[in-house]
Design an enzyme around this catalytic site. Structure first.
Site, PDB file in Angstrom:
ATOM      1  N   GLY A 164       0.788  -1.224   0.000  1.00  0.00           N
ATOM      2  CA  GLY A 164       0.000   0.000   0.000  1.00  0.00           C
ATOM      3  C   GLY A 164       0.821   1.276   0.000  1.00  0.00           C
ATOM      4  O   GLY A 164       0.278   2.376   0.003  1.00  0.00           O
ATOM      5  N   GLU A 274      -4.135 -11.327  -4.515  1.00  0.00           N
ATOM      6  CA  GLU A 274      -4.999 -10.281  -3.987  1.00  0.00           C
ATOM      7  C   GLU A 274      -5.931  -9.791  -5.089  1.00  0.00           C
ATOM      8  O   GLU A 274      -5.508  -9.570  -6.228  1.00  0.00           O
ATOM      9  CB  GLU A 274      -4.168  -9.135  -3.423  1.00  0.00           C
ATOM     10  CG  GLU A 274      -3.192  -9.598  -2.346  1.00  0.00           C
ATOM     11  CD  GLU A 274      -2.913  -8.540  -1.316  1.00  0.00           C
ATOM     12  OE1 GLU A 274      -3.539  -7.470  -1.363  1.00  0.00           O
ATOM     13  OE2 GLU A 274      -2.063  -8.795  -0.442  1.00  0.00           O
ATOM     14  N   ASN A 289       1.329 -11.693  -3.907  1.00  0.00           N
ATOM     15  CA  ASN A 289       2.355 -11.562  -2.870  1.00  0.00           C
ATOM     16  C   ASN A 289       3.078 -12.899  -2.743  1.00  0.00           C
ATOM     17  O   ASN A 289       2.475 -13.897  -2.345  1.00  0.00           O
ATOM     18  CB  ASN A 289       1.730 -11.164  -1.536  1.00  0.00           C
ATOM     19  CG  ASN A 289       1.251  -9.729  -1.547  1.00  0.00           C
ATOM     20  OD1 ASN A 289       1.966  -8.840  -2.003  1.00  0.00           O
ATOM     21  ND2 ASN A 289       0.052  -9.492  -1.072  1.00  0.00           N
ATOM     22  N   ARG A 291       4.982 -14.507  -0.723  1.00  0.00           N
ATOM     23  CA  ARG A 291       5.502 -14.666   0.642  1.00  0.00           C
ATOM     24  C   ARG A 291       4.379 -15.049   1.590  1.00  0.00           C
ATOM     25  O   ARG A 291       3.210 -15.077   1.210  1.00  0.00           O
ATOM     26  CB  ARG A 291       6.133 -13.354   1.109  1.00  0.00           C
ATOM     27  CG  ARG A 291       5.155 -12.171   1.032  1.00  0.00           C
ATOM     28  CD  ARG A 291       5.676 -10.936   1.718  1.00  0.00           C
ATOM     29  NE  ARG A 291       4.904  -9.743   1.381  1.00  0.00           N
ATOM     30  CZ  ARG A 291       3.742  -9.400   1.911  1.00  0.00           C
ATOM     31  NH1 ARG A 291       3.172 -10.205   2.796  1.00  0.00           N
ATOM     32  NH2 ARG A 291       3.131  -8.284   1.560  1.00  0.00           N
ATOM     33  N   VAL A 294       1.103 -11.224   6.628  1.00  0.00           N
ATOM     34  CA  VAL A 294       0.931 -10.829   8.019  1.00  0.00           C
ATOM     35  C   VAL A 294      -0.305 -11.505   8.621  1.00  0.00           C
ATOM     36  O   VAL A 294      -0.294 -11.985   9.754  1.00  0.00           O
ATOM     37  CB  VAL A 294       0.796  -9.294   8.123  1.00  0.00           C
ATOM     38  CG1 VAL A 294       0.509  -8.874   9.565  1.00  0.00           C
ATOM     39  CG2 VAL A 294       2.045  -8.595   7.600  1.00  0.00           C
ATOM     40  N   ARG A 338      -4.513  -5.651  13.894  1.00  0.00           N
ATOM     41  CA  ARG A 338      -3.109  -5.247  13.985  1.00  0.00           C
ATOM     42  C   ARG A 338      -3.010  -4.089  14.982  1.00  0.00           C
ATOM     43  O   ARG A 338      -3.589  -3.029  14.764  1.00  0.00           O
ATOM     44  CB  ARG A 338      -2.577  -4.804  12.632  1.00  0.00           C
ATOM     45  CG  ARG A 338      -2.650  -5.867  11.556  1.00  0.00           C
ATOM     46  CD  ARG A 338      -1.873  -5.432  10.328  1.00  0.00           C
ATOM     47  NE  ARG A 338      -2.127  -6.295   9.186  1.00  0.00           N
ATOM     48  CZ  ARG A 338      -1.424  -6.261   8.063  1.00  0.00           C
ATOM     49  NH1 ARG A 338      -0.431  -5.393   7.915  1.00  0.00           N
ATOM     50  NH2 ARG A 338      -1.722  -7.079   7.054  1.00  0.00           N
TER      51      ARG A 338
END
Length: 450
Positions: A164, A274, A289, A291, A294, A338
């Site tokens: 972002g 995404e 992504n 990986r 989060v 978060r």
């Protein structure tokens, strides 16, 4: 399986990976910067080494220093976590050139999918639906021409980065020059890569992402989806699984379609596709992504699949049929908050000494963190203090559990965003599952009106 794994990251994700390695019986090696010398995460590893000064470029982004530690300690694999070097294809190449396994997708896949315009071109060729967009832009005049071709509103984005960062709306000709200058400076500073492009802006969509695991033999499995629509500054603050209120047949059809595309690309290990969604447009491609995410814990909560265990085993060469059960079912609902050291109104970082840090516990509550009382929150890194994950039989139960957990989370010494998170959880639209990327603005507007 691996003999020893170096975890090239810090705080919550390093703690998470170290725990997974311990559960798999694999010795772990942690690294830390001078700013993180007092943090508890690295003390649970079998070995730990000081990388360098606080600045990320001198520590967690210092490829030579990380590789030197890996060689000295005898690691045969490296887990990059998320952020920092996790999607750096050159670093993944260097890890493999040093005779170690990079616990992530192949460097060629990271390179193909990490550059946003190249990824869009690749996925478009495989039939992925997406908005119209430009090629990489050379200057503001190129941006003006792209705006003429595509029409307003637009979103200008870094081609070589994500999270972002550097994304700015362009609603008319008056925004072109300032958006170009600001986005270019952010892309250069954050990603050392000034390439920019624009795509058509979808107003207030939902942000839905599909979690994938894959082996090195063509096997690909989708592990359901997450809704990550609640964002501030294009960065996620609340995530949940499954996505509330979506037709499960529509979701399953898109998941199957993505499985076919990723299989054709020979995708491997772990990744997330995404997407943006509106009832009018359906799903449109955003990015891949390459990986661990989060927000992976909400998927773990509703499926019982340990994604970090799976990532490590798949990177070690196991087949997906050995790593995952034949049938994976959804169980209840999970929501993650978060928790940041930041002003809860302006969302500006609030570094400083954690005089008290007492995370919550209780039925259905899981906390991921790399902090404890008496340590400092550095201004050098992302200010996320913890992730609080709540699981329940229903969405309402998960939301209620999360609200109670956050109310009992004791943090003193730095500002934090828990007041905002509580506002979001109490918001009627959020409670009804009427989610979109405009949710934060709606919550703030309602709070100001009250």
């Amino acid at each position: 399986m691996f003999r020893k794994v170096l975890v090239a990251n810090r705080a919550a994700v390093a703690d998470r990976v170290i725990r997974a390695l311990r559960e798999l019986g694999i010795p772990s090696v942690a690294v830390y910067s001078e700013a993180d010398a007092a943090l508890p995460y690295w003390k649970s590893a079998d070995e730990a080494y000081l990388l360098g000064p606080a600045a990320a470029q001198a520590s967690y982004l210092n490829q030579a220093a990380i590789l030197n530690v890996a060689r000295e300690c005898g690691a045969d694999a490296l887990h990059p976590g998320y952020g920092f070097l996790s999607e750096n294809a050159d670093f993944a190449d260097a890890v493999e050139a040093a005779g170690m396994t990079f616990i992530g997708p192949s460097p060629s896949l990271i390179r193909q999918l990490g550059h946003k315009t190249q990824a869009r071109d690749l996925m478009r060729r495989h039939g992925m639906p997406m908005t119209r967009s430009s090629a990489v832009l050379s200057d503001a005049d190129d941006l003006r021409q792209a705006a003429n071709d595509l029409g307003f509103p637009l979103l200008i984005k870094p081609a070589g980065g994500g999270g972002g960062i550097g994304m700015l709306p362009i609603r008319g000709p008056q925004d072109i020059e300032s958006s170009w200058q600001q986005a270019r400076a952010l892309a250069q500073r954050c990603f050392a890569q000034p390439d920019l492009y624009v795509e058509q802006l979808i107003e207030a969509p939902r942000h839905i992402e599909f979690q994938f695991l894959a082996d090195r033999y063509g096997g690909v499995r989708c592990i359901f989806e997450r809704d990550c629509s609640t964002q501030r500054r294009h960065q996620k603050v609340l995530e949940e699984a499954p996505a509330p209120g979506l037709d499960r047949t529509v979701v399953a059809d898109m998941a199957a379609r993505l499985e076919g595309i990723l299989s054709a690309l020979k995708y491997n290990v772990i990744g997330t596709v995404e997407m943006l969604y509106t009832p009018q447009s359906g799903f449109v491609f955003l990015e891949v992504n390459t990986r661990l995410q989060v927000e992976h814990a909400v998927t773990e909560a509703v499926t019982g699949i340990d994604l970090v265990h799976a990532q490590i085993r798949l990177a070690a060469g196991e087949r997906i049929s050995a790593v995952l059960p034949e049938t994976i079912s959804l169980s209840g609902h999970a929501v993650e908050a978060r928790v940041y050291a930041e002003d809860p109104v302006r969302f500006l970082p609030s570094p400083g000494l954690l005089k008290a840090f007492d995370p919550p516990s209780g039925p259905g509550i899981r906390v991921e963190t790399g902090y404890c009382s008496g340590v400092k929150v550095s201004s050098y890194y992302d200010p996320m203090l913890a992730k609080v994950i709540a699981h329940g039989d229903t969405r309402d139960q998960a939301l209620d559990r999360l609200a109670v957990a956050l109310s009992s989370f004791r943090i003193e010494g730095v500002k934090n965003n828990i007041p905002f998170l509580q506002q979001a959880l109490a918001n009627p639209d959020f409670r009804r599952g009427q989610l979109s990327t405009a949710m934060v603005e709606r919550i703030q507007t309602m709070a100001c009106a009250a």
